[in-house]
Design a protein around this motif. Structure first.
Motif, PDB file in Angstrom:
ATOM      1  N   GLN A  97      47.671 -10.088  -6.445  1.00  0.00           N
ATOM      2  CA  GLN A  97      47.846 -11.070  -5.378  1.00  0.00           C
ATOM      3  C   GLN A  97      47.524 -12.484  -5.860  1.00  0.00           C
ATOM      4  O   GLN A  97      48.076 -13.463  -5.356  1.00  0.00           O
ATOM      5  N   LEU A  98      46.642 -12.579  -6.846  1.00  0.00           N
ATOM      6  CA  LEU A  98      46.243 -13.888  -7.362  1.00  0.00           C
ATOM      7  C   LEU A  98      47.284 -14.473  -8.312  1.00  0.00           C
ATOM      8  O   LEU A  98      47.492 -15.697  -8.339  1.00  0.00           O
ATOM      9  N   VAL A  99      47.945 -13.609  -9.082  1.00  0.00           N
ATOM     10  CA  VAL A  99      48.853 -14.081 -10.132  1.00  0.00           C
ATOM     11  C   VAL A  99      50.005 -14.931  -9.593  1.00  0.00           C
ATOM     12  O   VAL A  99      50.298 -16.002 -10.156  1.00  0.00           O
ATOM     13  N   PRO A 100      50.715 -14.523  -8.523  1.00  0.00           N
ATOM     14  CA  PRO A 100      51.807 -15.388  -8.039  1.00  0.00           C
ATOM     15  C   PRO A 100      51.339 -16.792  -7.672  1.00  0.00           C
ATOM     16  O   PRO A 100      52.036 -17.783  -7.955  1.00  0.00           O
ATOM     17  N   TYR A 101      50.153 -16.889  -7.062  1.00  0.00           N
ATOM     18  CA  TYR A 101      49.617 -18.209  -6.713  1.00  0.00           C
ATOM     19  C   TYR A 101      49.318 -19.027  -7.967  1.00  0.00           C
ATOM     20  O   TYR A 101      49.634 -20.227  -8.033  1.00  0.00           O
ATOM     21  N   LEU A 102      48.719 -18.386  -8.973  1.00  0.00           N
ATOM     22  CA  LEU A 102      48.396 -19.098 -10.212  1.00  0.00           C
ATOM     23  C   LEU A 102      49.666 -19.549 -10.930  1.00  0.00           C
ATOM     24  O   LEU A 102      49.736 -20.674 -11.450  1.00  0.00           O
ATOM     25  N   LEU A 103      50.665 -18.680 -10.978  1.00  0.00           N
ATOM     26  CA  LEU A 103      51.918 -19.047 -11.644  1.00  0.00           C
ATOM     27  C   LEU A 103      52.589 -20.224 -10.938  1.00  0.00           C
ATOM     28  O   LEU A 103      53.145 -21.124 -11.583  1.00  0.00           O
ATOM     29  N   TYR A 104      52.529 -20.220  -9.623  1.00  0.00           N
ATOM     30  CA  TYR A 104      53.150 -21.308  -8.855  1.00  0.00           C
ATOM     31  C   TYR A 104      52.387 -22.620  -9.045  1.00  0.00           C
ATOM     32  O   TYR A 104      52.986 -23.697  -9.152  1.00  0.00           O
TER      33      TYR A 104
END
Length: 509
Positions: A152-159
């Motif tokens: 769940q954290l990875v998409p936010y970090l990538l964005y």
């Protein structure tokens, strides 16, 4: 005796922190770096080589890890693993080619994870005996939070930060494995004495019983030269848990043979020399033979030390070999499936937020049933290996469901099923070897098993990539992996039937 609590629960926390951080990184590797791997033109075989090398290299160090654990202890090994984990993932953020990914993630990061597995596994088993299953269940339950939260954290970090920024933040998160290593303490500070404890007495009685089960192996002889009549005492027998029984063998006619044994506690071999040799005045010949015997003894001592250090005596136990083959097949399948899950879901046409939801749902179900595993085992009252086999069968069925269903809702149903049986099998898998091998041989047994896992990843990884390139779909890979896992179950079932029939025959006679 182990404290079975006390600081042992801090060891559980340390293992949980390490697994919570490192295990999800393997699962989200394709999620984080998938686009970049395709942008630089890597094929499915290339990607498979990177991911499987990452698994294999650390596992191939299993033999070395076992020796390091004996020499340095699990705390120092855990510190070294934290260093390799952080450096490996940090440098992966700057990788731009197949070679750099292979070195940074495939070799350096893998070295750290392999060392960590051995260190924390031995530490926890050292601190627990009666409550080992509950300790493992608690540790893996806490660890399951990682695969739930990180996707769940990875998409936010990538964005927000892009690929390189995301990888650097994840590397910073991985640096907390140093904290986990700090929590480990030597068992000597926390051991307790309770000779009246029936469970401990039964445990030691089990070791003694195994020690009386002699498995003699016909030794090999090597011609080292010639001498006159020699009485070579103590023909060694290679056995799993037994000491040698001295015997005499006489050799003559200008020849003697020497036995190299991998066993322990072998006394020196006294040699009697015919007085006629001395009367002939061939002192030089005697000196040469004496030097030869000294060299032979050095060779023997080397193999003896290596055998003791790496617990090579275990490899002559057919049941142990069958156990580690079955576990290695299952681990190869499970880790490859976890690594390829994000790539497979991308092929199915899912968006990144849907992929994250799928992985979180699966991990949530896994978390719940990891915690429930010891209580399920108590209700069924079967051995860890039987329960593990049952979980593998149902896990295979769940994965067949995963590749054939259509629609996001049905995929989530398959995710729940896989999470349930992954949670159960994780606990039982880590109890199979400790329930068979004595505690003092556990580091060596763990090293041998990890080494075999590494071989499996090196050989099988490129095959999976080839199957994907040929078929154009990951469905063929999943079918092949399920067949391999069921092969391990079949091998265990055959072995159990053979052992049961032999025991029945002995009882009847």
């Amino acid at each position: 005796m182990p404290p079975d609590g006390g600081w042992g629960w801090v060891i559980v926390l340390a293992m949980s922190i390490n697994n919570l951080l490192t295990i999800p990184m393997m699962q989200i590797f394709g999620f984080v770096f998938g686009d970049k791997l395709h942008d630089i033109g890597l094929s499915a075989i290339n990607i498979s080589v990177i991911t499987n090398t990452s698994q294999a290299f650390g596992l191939l160090l299993g033999f070395i890890n076992g020796a390091l654990l004996k020499k340095l202890g699990y705390r120092k090994v855990a510190f070294a693993s934290a260093f390799f984990i952080f450096i490996g993932f940090f440098t992966t953020a700057f990788a731009n080619s197949f070679t750099t990914f292979l070195i940074t993630y495939g070799l350096i990061y893998s070295t750290g994870t392999g060392m960590a597995k051995s260190a924390y596994f031995v530490a926890l088993n050292t601190f627990f005996l009666k409550q080992r299953s509950k300790a493992l269940a608690l540790s893996f339950t806490i660890s399951s939070l990682g695969p739930i939260l990180l996707p769940q954290l990875v998409p936010y970090l990538l964005y927000s930060y892009g690929l390189k920024g995301t990888a650097l933040i994840l590397a910073a998160i991985l640096s907390h494995t140093f904290v986990a290593a700090l929590l480990l303490q030597p068992i000597e500070k926390h051991e307790k004495m309770d000779p009246e404890d029936d469970t401990v007495n039964a445990y030691h009685k089990e070791i003694i019983t195994k020690s009386s089960d002699v498995t003699d192996i016909k030794p090999s002889f090597y011609d080292f030269g010639s001498t006159d009549d020699l009485d070579i005492i103590n023909r060694s027998t290679l056995s799993l848990y037994t000491e040698r029984r001295p015997t005499k063998r006489r050799f003559s006619n200008k020849m003697y043979t020497s036995l190299i044994s991998f066993s322990e506690d072998t006394p020196d071999k006294p040699v009697s020399v015919d007085n006629n040799i001395i009367k002939l005045g061939i002192e030089d010949d005697l000196n040469a033979k004496e030097n030869h015997l000294i060299n032979r003894k050095k060779i023997f001592e080397f193999f003896k030390s290596a055998s003791k250090l790496f617990e090579l005596s275990l490899i002559v136990d057919p049941i142990f070999i069958n156990i580690i083959i079955g576990i290695s097949l299952a681990m190869f399948v499970d880790l490859n499936f976890a690594i390829l899950t994000a790539l497979m879901l991308t092929d199915f046409g899912l968006e990144k937020n849907q992929i994250a939801t799928f992985m979180s749902v699966q991990s949530s179900a896994e978390l719940i049933f990891r915690f429930a595993a010891p209580y399920v085992g108590c209700c069924l009252s079967d051995s860890p290996r039987i329960l593990y086999m049952i979980c593998l069968i149902f896990l295979s069925i769940s994965r067949f469901l995963f590749v054939w269903v259509q629609g996001f809702t049905l995929l989530l149903v398959s995710a729940v099923c896989m999470g349930i049986f992954r949670g159960l099998r994780t606990i039982y898998m880590n109890l199979v070897i400790p329930s068979y091998v004595p505690l003092e041989k556990l580091p060596g047994a763990s090293g041998i098993q990890l080494f075999l896992n590494g071989i499996m990843f090196l050989v099988g990884g490129p095959i999976l990539g080839f199957v994907k390139d040929v078929t154009g779909s990951y469905r063929g890979c999943v079918i092949l992996m399920n067949c391999l896992m069921l092969l391990g179950v079949f091998m265990w079932a055959i072995e159990m039937m053979i052992v049961k029939n032999k025991k029945k025959t002995v009882d009847q006679t």
